[in-house]
Write a protein that holds these residues in place. Structure first.
Motif, PDB file in Angstrom:
ATOM      1  N   LEU A   1      -1.448   1.583  -1.099  1.00 31.90           N
ATOM      2  CA  LEU A   1      -0.645   3.636  -1.301  1.00 31.90           C
ATOM      3  C   LEU A   1       0.251   4.153  -0.447  1.00 31.90           C
ATOM      4  O   LEU A   1       0.752   5.176  -1.079  1.00 31.90           O
ATOM      5  N   SER A   2       0.060   4.125   0.385  1.00 33.00           N
ATOM      6  CA  SER A   2       1.202   4.520   2.124  1.00 33.00           C
ATOM      7  C   SER A   2       1.206   3.955   3.075  1.00 33.00           C
ATOM      8  O   SER A   2       0.509   3.363   3.120  1.00 33.00           O
ATOM      9  N   ALA A   3       2.348   4.402   3.642  1.00 31.09           N
ATOM     10  CA  ALA A   3       2.888   2.854   4.883  1.00 31.09           C
ATOM     11  C   ALA A   3       3.938   4.334   5.438  1.00 31.09           C
ATOM     12  O   ALA A   3       5.059   5.222   5.060  1.00 31.09           O
ATOM     13  N   SER A   4       4.104   3.989   6.898  1.00 33.69           N
ATOM     14  CA  SER A   4       4.833   4.992   7.679  1.00 33.69           C
ATOM     15  C   SER A   4       5.211   4.361   8.685  1.00 33.69           C
ATOM     16  O   SER A   4       4.445   3.562   9.702  1.00 33.69           O
ATOM     17  N   VAL A   5       6.210   4.360   9.790  1.00 28.85           N
ATOM     18  CA  VAL A   5       6.616   3.697  10.560  1.00 28.85           C
ATOM     19  C   VAL A   5       7.251   5.345  11.500  1.00 28.85           C
ATOM     20  O   VAL A   5       7.870   5.533  10.975  1.00 28.85           O
ATOM     21  N   THR A   6       6.707   4.702  13.321  1.00 25.25           N
ATOM     22  CA  THR A   6       7.016   6.284  13.653  1.00 25.25           C
ATOM     23  C   THR A   6       7.115   5.805  15.341  1.00 25.25           C
ATOM     24  O   THR A   6       6.772   4.565  16.052  1.00 25.25           O
ATOM     25  N   VAL A   7       8.369   5.625  16.528  1.00 19.73           N
ATOM     26  CA  VAL A   7       9.345   5.995  17.157  1.00 19.73           C
ATOM     27  C   VAL A   7       8.871   6.790  18.273  1.00 19.73           C
ATOM     28  O   VAL A   7       9.739   7.690  17.221  1.00 19.73           O
TER      29      VAL A   7
ATOM     30  N   ILE B   1       6.004   5.904   3.416  1.00 16.73           N
ATOM     31  CA  ILE B   1       6.081   4.995   1.408  1.00 16.73           C
ATOM     32  C   ILE B   1       5.222   5.575   1.015  1.00 16.73           C
ATOM     33  O   ILE B   1       3.992   6.158   1.940  1.00 16.73           O
ATOM     34  N   GLY B   2       5.669   5.528   0.192  1.00 15.77           N
ATOM     35  CA  GLY B   2       3.839   5.811  -0.749  1.00 15.77           C
ATOM     36  C   GLY B   2       3.824   4.728  -2.131  1.00 15.77           C
ATOM     37  O   GLY B   2       4.388   3.213  -0.772  1.00 15.77           O
ATOM     38  N   LYS B   3       3.537   5.102  -2.727  1.00 17.37           N
ATOM     39  CA  LYS B   3       2.221   3.566  -3.192  1.00 17.37           C
ATOM     40  C   LYS B   3       3.919   2.121  -2.787  1.00 17.37           C
ATOM     41  O   LYS B   3       5.099   2.820  -3.920  1.00 17.37           O
ATOM     42  N   GLY B   4       3.619   1.581  -2.993  1.00 16.74           N
ATOM     43  CA  GLY B   4       5.071   0.278  -3.129  1.00 16.74           C
ATOM     44  C   GLY B   4       3.536  -1.089  -1.822  1.00 16.74           C
ATOM     45  O   GLY B   4       2.707  -1.408  -2.584  1.00 16.74           O
ATOM     46  N   LEU B   5       5.226  -2.044  -1.339  1.00 11.84           N
ATOM     47  CA  LEU B   5       5.232  -2.681  -0.343  1.00 11.84           C
ATOM     48  C   LEU B   5       6.029  -2.247   0.886  1.00 11.84           C
ATOM     49  O   LEU B   5       6.435  -1.981   1.199  1.00 11.84           O
TER      50      LEU B   5
ATOM     51  N   VAL C   1       2.841   1.625  13.160  1.00 11.72           N
ATOM     52  CA  VAL C   1       3.061   0.851  11.841  1.00 11.72           C
ATOM     53  C   VAL C   1       1.372   1.579  11.453  1.00 11.72           C
ATOM     54  O   VAL C   1       0.526   1.071  11.849  1.00 11.72           O
ATOM     55  N   ALA C   2       1.411   2.930  10.116  1.00 11.68           N
ATOM     56  CA  ALA C   2       0.587   3.423   9.993  1.00 11.68           C
ATOM     57  C   ALA C   2       0.522   2.931   8.294  1.00 11.68           C
ATOM     58  O   ALA C   2       0.674   2.869   7.615  1.00 11.68           O
ATOM     59  N   LEU C   3      -0.714   2.288   7.733  1.00 14.04           N
ATOM     60  CA  LEU C   3      -0.815   2.023   6.383  1.00 14.04           C
ATOM     61  C   LEU C   3      -2.054   2.030   5.298  1.00 14.04           C
ATOM     62  O   LEU C   3      -2.956   1.920   6.144  1.00 14.04           O
ATOM     63  N   VAL C   4      -2.537   2.056   4.217  1.00 18.58           N
ATOM     64  CA  VAL C   4      -3.477   2.475   3.253  1.00 18.58           C
ATOM     65  C   VAL C   4      -3.250   1.503   2.365  1.00 18.58           C
ATOM     66  O   VAL C   4      -2.434   1.299   1.635  1.00 18.58           O
ATOM     67  N   ASN C   5      -3.760  -0.124   2.911  1.00 19.76           N
ATOM     68  CA  ASN C   5      -4.311  -1.541   2.603  1.00 19.76           C
ATOM     69  C   ASN C   5      -4.748  -1.460   0.882  1.00 19.76           C
ATOM     70  O   ASN C   5      -5.256  -0.273   0.700  1.00 19.76           O
ATOM     71  N   ASP C   6      -4.123  -1.126  -0.113  1.00 17.00           N
ATOM     72  CA  ASP C   6      -4.206  -1.258  -2.177  1.00 17.00           C
ATOM     73  C   ASP C   6      -5.180  -2.802  -1.859  1.00 17.00           C
ATOM     74  O   ASP C   6      -4.133  -3.865  -2.311  1.00 17.00           O
ATOM     75  N   GLY C   7      -6.572  -2.597  -2.481  1.00 13.32           N
ATOM     76  CA  GLY C   7      -7.084  -3.901  -2.668  1.00 13.32           C
ATOM     77  C   GLY C   7      -7.954  -4.209  -1.841  1.00 13.32           C
ATOM     78  O   GLY C   7      -9.470  -4.213  -2.010  1.00 13.32           O
ATOM     79  N   PRO C   8      -8.026  -4.588  -0.770  1.00 12.41           N
ATOM     80  CA  PRO C   8      -6.426  -5.096   0.419  1.00 12.41           C
ATOM     81  C   PRO C   8      -5.709  -6.738  -0.601  1.00 12.41           C
ATOM     82  O   PRO C   8      -6.631  -7.711  -0.856  1.00 12.41           O
ATOM     83  N   VAL C   9      -4.545  -6.040  -0.400  1.00 12.91           N
ATOM     84  CA  VAL C   9      -3.599  -7.416  -1.064  1.00 12.91           C
ATOM     85  C   VAL C   9      -2.620  -7.766  -0.089  1.00 12.91           C
ATOM     86  O   VAL C   9      -1.931  -7.005   0.264  1.00 12.91           O
ATOM     87  N   THR C  10      -2.994  -9.190   0.781  1.00 12.48           N
ATOM     88  CA  THR C  10      -1.980  -9.356   1.872  1.00 12.48           C
ATOM     89  C   THR C  10      -1.583 -10.539   1.369  1.00 12.48           C
ATOM     90  O   THR C  10      -1.754 -11.635   1.132  1.00 12.48           O
TER      91      THR C  10
END
Length: 161
Positions: free
Chosen positions: A9-15, A23-27, A134-143
């Motif tokens: 549903l969302s993900a980000s990378v912090t350095v 990103i929002g919804k996606g992969l 790496v932060a994420l909100v998994n949707d499902g989850p689907v991996t």
């Protein structure tokens, strides 16, 4: 090459405490390059990422739409640890991952092919060889795990842990 795809549903990378991509919804795509991989594997993997049907359609039919169909976003993150060998002892062996500038070039070729296959502004990147959060909100989850390369070899056989 190997990739782990996560429907998010969302993900980000912090350095270094700075968000470098989000990103929002996606992969969310974790990708690793193995010795012997070529541009052909990078291109094949990029195509698989974009074509993988992970979303339902409007009628509720399962696994009918890909990230492009839903106008989603893609966040690619290099992750050599996907190719760790864990069969002996308790310390991972990373000899199954390509190193240095060669890996950097091939990973970036993969990233560019994902951008070219979709829309440049919908495809984001982490930072190669950086210590990333790496932060994420998994949707499902689907991996899912995707592999592009030779059918047999040390880097395509499943890990036995």
């Amino acid at each position: 090459m190997k990739a782990i795809l996560q429907r998010v549903l969302s993900a980000s990378v912090t350095v270094d405490k700075e968000v470098v991509s989000s990103i929002g919804k996606g992969l969310l795509v974790f990708a690793a390059v193995a010795p012997g991989d070529t541009e052909k594997e990078a291109e094949s993997l990029a195509s698989k990422v974009l074509k993988m049907k992970l979303w339902d359609d409007e009628a509720g039919a399962r696994w009918k739409k890909n990230v492009q169909d839903i106008n989603g976003e893609v966040l690619c993150v290099s992750q050599f640890t996907l190719l760790a060998k864990t069969s002996k002892g308790n310390k991972p062996d990373f000899h199954g991952a390509m190193g240095g500038e060669e890996a950097n070039g091939l990973y970036h070729h993969f990233f560019e092919k994902v951008q070219e296959g979709y829309m440049t502004d919908r495809v984001k990147n982490g930072k190669f060889q950086a210590m990333m959060e790496v932060a994420l909100v998994n949707d499902g989850p689907v991996t899912l795990e995707l592999v592009a390369g030779p059918k047999e070899g040390p880097n395509t056989k499943p890990n036995r842990t």
